[in-house]
Scaffold this active site. Structure first.
Site, mmCIF file in Angstrom:
data_model
loop_
_atom_site.group_PDB
_atom_site.id
_atom_site.type_symbol
_atom_site.label_atom_id
_atom_site.label_comp_id
_atom_site.label_asym_id
_atom_site.label_seq_id
_atom_site.Cartn_x
_atom_site.Cartn_y
_atom_site.Cartn_z
ATOM 1 C CG HIS A 1 -2.991 0.299 7.819
ATOM 2 N ND1 HIS A 1 -2.716 -0.269 6.772
ATOM 3 C CD2 HIS A 1 -3.179 -0.339 8.578
ATOM 4 C CE1 HIS A 1 -3.770 -1.765 6.308
ATOM 5 N NE2 HIS A 1 -3.866 -1.410 7.891
ATOM 6 C CD GLU B 1 -1.266 -0.242 3.926
ATOM 7 O OE1 GLU B 1 -2.325 -1.127 3.477
ATOM 8 O OE2 GLU B 1 -0.978 0.797 4.753
#
Lengths: 367, 290
Positions: B247, B209
């Site tokens: 995150h 990611e």
């Protein structure tokens, strides 16, 4: 992230032995003292480039300072109005240097960055002009690091000693305050020594439990983003019209990407996280409905968060909100059958397959 | 074989009396994991779901012979719990806890290295070696024994992807969620390297990611030494810069860590990059010539 304003950072600098010019914090024109000589008025805003936009002025008297403050108060800095001003001694700067301590994610250690070309965004400085040195937290700042750094910056032995103390102070701030960035830019090289002319300190939210004395202030302009932040929700406003809720950050990003890849425009990133409380789902839908125009897409891969919990929350939220937009629910994983049954009983169709659900979202958004 | 979790080692749950700890201790047992005890200071002598609770890790080891732990302790106490686990001699410490300050992780990672222990996580779903054991919180139902190794920075996206791999009739050797934080105990490069060396793993799936440079460094590693087919998926292609996407590690800063940079790095290393989770099994089958 908690960003410190310049003066908050400089107060920290003083505590950690980093030299700064004499300064006053001004919150209202009547706070401005009488003074002789040249001083600088600086807007206290949580954004860069204030000098270019007229947020920094040289003044020679109390009257001039008050006038400057009144003028700067009218300026918008990326949407932020100055909430305070710094009035500090003007300094004759020979050179502007740069020094910071931050995390290097690649080596997974704190790193010192320094450059003789300070006063500008460090990202615009060529790599070969930046000094980089990782610090082992079990070792700390070493003498040889200080020598290397001073030599890189071309400092005299007297100033080298001063730089060593500044580096120690900056590293201590990084370490003791759990900062993700402790930056002095510029660090002024003057005839009378080194002085930190500006500060940038960022503290990680995750470490705030160790710093009860810090009252987090979040500089967020978007009202929905601010509301989410205050509620501790992972929410980012995007530009589109399709509302998104998913559980998990990665699944959320992937969902947004899939919508965009298929020609849709996501309105938000919204991580529901792990929950077994339908009320949290209701709250999430309430928030997401504020940015949703056409379709709300709820994408759940059940694990810690069960599909039936989400279904109950969705049903309750729709009874309360009576929204004008359409809803597409995709549930998969833990308790998917029960979740789908609850949704169906309440007239809400759900899908199991992600690609099919995305197609349905795009179709409804185009209606 | 598998990676890291190569046998069903006796395992304890740190923070077993908490809501998450007790629930997942039971789920791990159902999966077949050799859960031999739990630790919560002050709750020694009790049991949770039939699992004996001890006051300290060393006491648990003395009584059960534990060699690994799964940590559910809240973030403010996690540093101490992981140090205790390492000091007591555990080999593998899987940290599920979210929101541990990265300053703590930098120190824990160095400390684990000094003491020869391995940390997985934090802020991760853990590790599952199909047919052997599960350390963490991944759903029990998504796996099938097979030949694909999966490493991921995500939680639920990992489940989504593992599920598509399983449903496509393929299966997994080990699935490791390395965590979404800036500093993680076991990183993507190490996991890929171990999958390359693992005999049973025939293909590798990397789920990355935005943020950081782990994917770019993994791509370099793949160029240098990986012979097995690799399929990658990168989340956050449409994420705006400067925003933290859930995150702690998922943030584009100073133009670094974009999805584009990662996709390009993987492509230049000969990795097949999927544009959606459902494309992953197709690309795997192509590359495995199935």
């Amino acid at each position: 992230m908690v960003d410190f304003l310049e003066y908050e950072g400089k107060e920290l600098f003083k505590r950690y032995g980093i030299p700064v010019p004499n300064f006053h914090v001004i919150r209202a024109p009547e706070d401005v003292p009488e003074f002789n000589g040249r001083m600088v008025v600086k807007a206290q805003v949580p954004t860069g480039g204030r000098g270019k936009r007229g947020g920094v002025r040289i003044v020679n008297s109390r009257d001039e300072a008050i006038k400057a403050i009144q003028e700067i108060s009218q300026i918008s800095f990326d949407g932020f109005k100055p909430e305070a001003f710094v009035l500090e001694d003007a300094v004759n700067v020979k050179r502007e240097l740069y020094i910071s301590v931050t995390l290097d994610r690649s080596v997974e250690l704190p790193i010192v960055l320094a450059s003789a070309e300070g006063g500008v965004d460090i990202n615009s400085v060529p790599q070969e002009k930046i000094y980089r040195h990782a610090i082992n937290p079990f070792v700390g700042v070493t003498q040889y690091l200080k020598r290397e750094l001073s030599s890189f910056l071309g400092l005299s032995s007297e100033k080298a000693e001063q730089l060593g103390k500044i580096l120690e102070g900056l590293y201590k701030i990084y370490d003791e305050m759990d900062a993700s960035l402790a930056e002095i830019n510029p660090l002024a090289d003057t005839d009378s020594g080194l002085l930190a002319l500006d500060s940038k300190i960022t503290i990680e939210d995750d470490a705030l439990f160790r710093h009860k004395d810090i009252t987090p202030k979040y500089y967020i302009l978007d009202p929905v983003e601010r509301e989410a932040k205050e509620k501790g929700l992972a929410f980012v406003k995007l530009e589109g019209d399709i509302g998104i809720i998913a559980n998990g950050a990665g699944l959320n990003m992937a969902t947004i990407d899939l919508i965009a890849l298929n020609g849709g425009k996501p309105a938000d990133f919204f991580d529901l996280g792990g929950t077994d409380d339908p009320q949290k789902v209701v709250d999430a839908l309430r928030l997401a409905s504020k940015v949703t125009h056409k379709v709300l897409f709820v994408n759940i891969f059940g694990g810690v968060t069960k599909c039936d919990t989400v279904a109950r929350g969705i049903v309750q939220a729709f009874k309360e909100l009576k929204p004008s937009f359409k809803l597409v629910v995709r549930v998969r994983g833990a308790n998917e059958d029960e979740g789908r049954r609850i949704l169906e009983e309440n007239g809400i169709r759900s899908l199991l397959n992600l690609d099919e659900a995305v197609k349905e979202v795009i179709r409804l958004a185009g209606e | 074989m598998a990676i890291i979790l190569k046998e069903n080692v006796p395992t304890i749950v740190q923070g077993i009396t908490g809501h998450q700890g007790s629930f997942h201790a039971e789920q791990m047992k159902i999966f077949g994991t050799n859960i031999v005890g739990g630790v919560t200071p002050g709750k020694g002598g009790t049991t949770v779901k039939g699992v004996p609770v001890f006051n300290s890790v060393s006491e648990a080891i003395r009584n059960t012979g534990a060699r690994a732990s799964v940590v559910f302790v809240p973030a403010p106490f996690a540093f101490d719990s992981v140090v205790e686990a390492i000091d007591s001699g555990l080999e593998l410490v899987t940290v599920i806890t979210e929101h541990i300050p990265f300053h703590d992780m930098v120190k824990l990672k160095l400390y684990a290295k000094i003491r020869g222990a391995r940390i997985i996580g934090p802020n991760c779903p853990g590790i599952t070696s199909v047919g052997i054991a599960k350390h963490g919180i991944m759903p029990n139902s998504i796996f099938r024994e097979g030949s694909v190794g999966v490493v991921s920075r995500s939680g639920t996206l990992t489940y989504e992807i593992v599920n598509t791999i399983t449903e496509a009739g393929l299966g997994e050797t080990t699935v490791i969620g390395i965590g979404g934080d800036q500093v993680v105990g076991t990183n993507m490069q190490e996991a890929v390297s171990m999958f390359e060396d693992d005999e049973r793993t025939k293909a590798i799936v990397v789920v990355g990611e935005i943020g950081g440079t782990a994917e770019e460094e993994t791509a370099e590693l793949i160029k240098r030494k990986v012979t097995k087919p690799v399929v990658a998926f990168i989340a956050g292609r449409s994420a705006p810069p400067g925003k933290r996407m859930g995150h702690a590690g998922a943030i584009i800063t100073g133009g670094k860590g974009t999805a584009q940079s990662k996709v390009e790095a993987f492509k230049s290393a000969g990795v097949a990059v999927a544009s959606s989770p459902s494309e992953i099994p197709k690309l795997l089958k192509e590359r495995l010539k199935l």
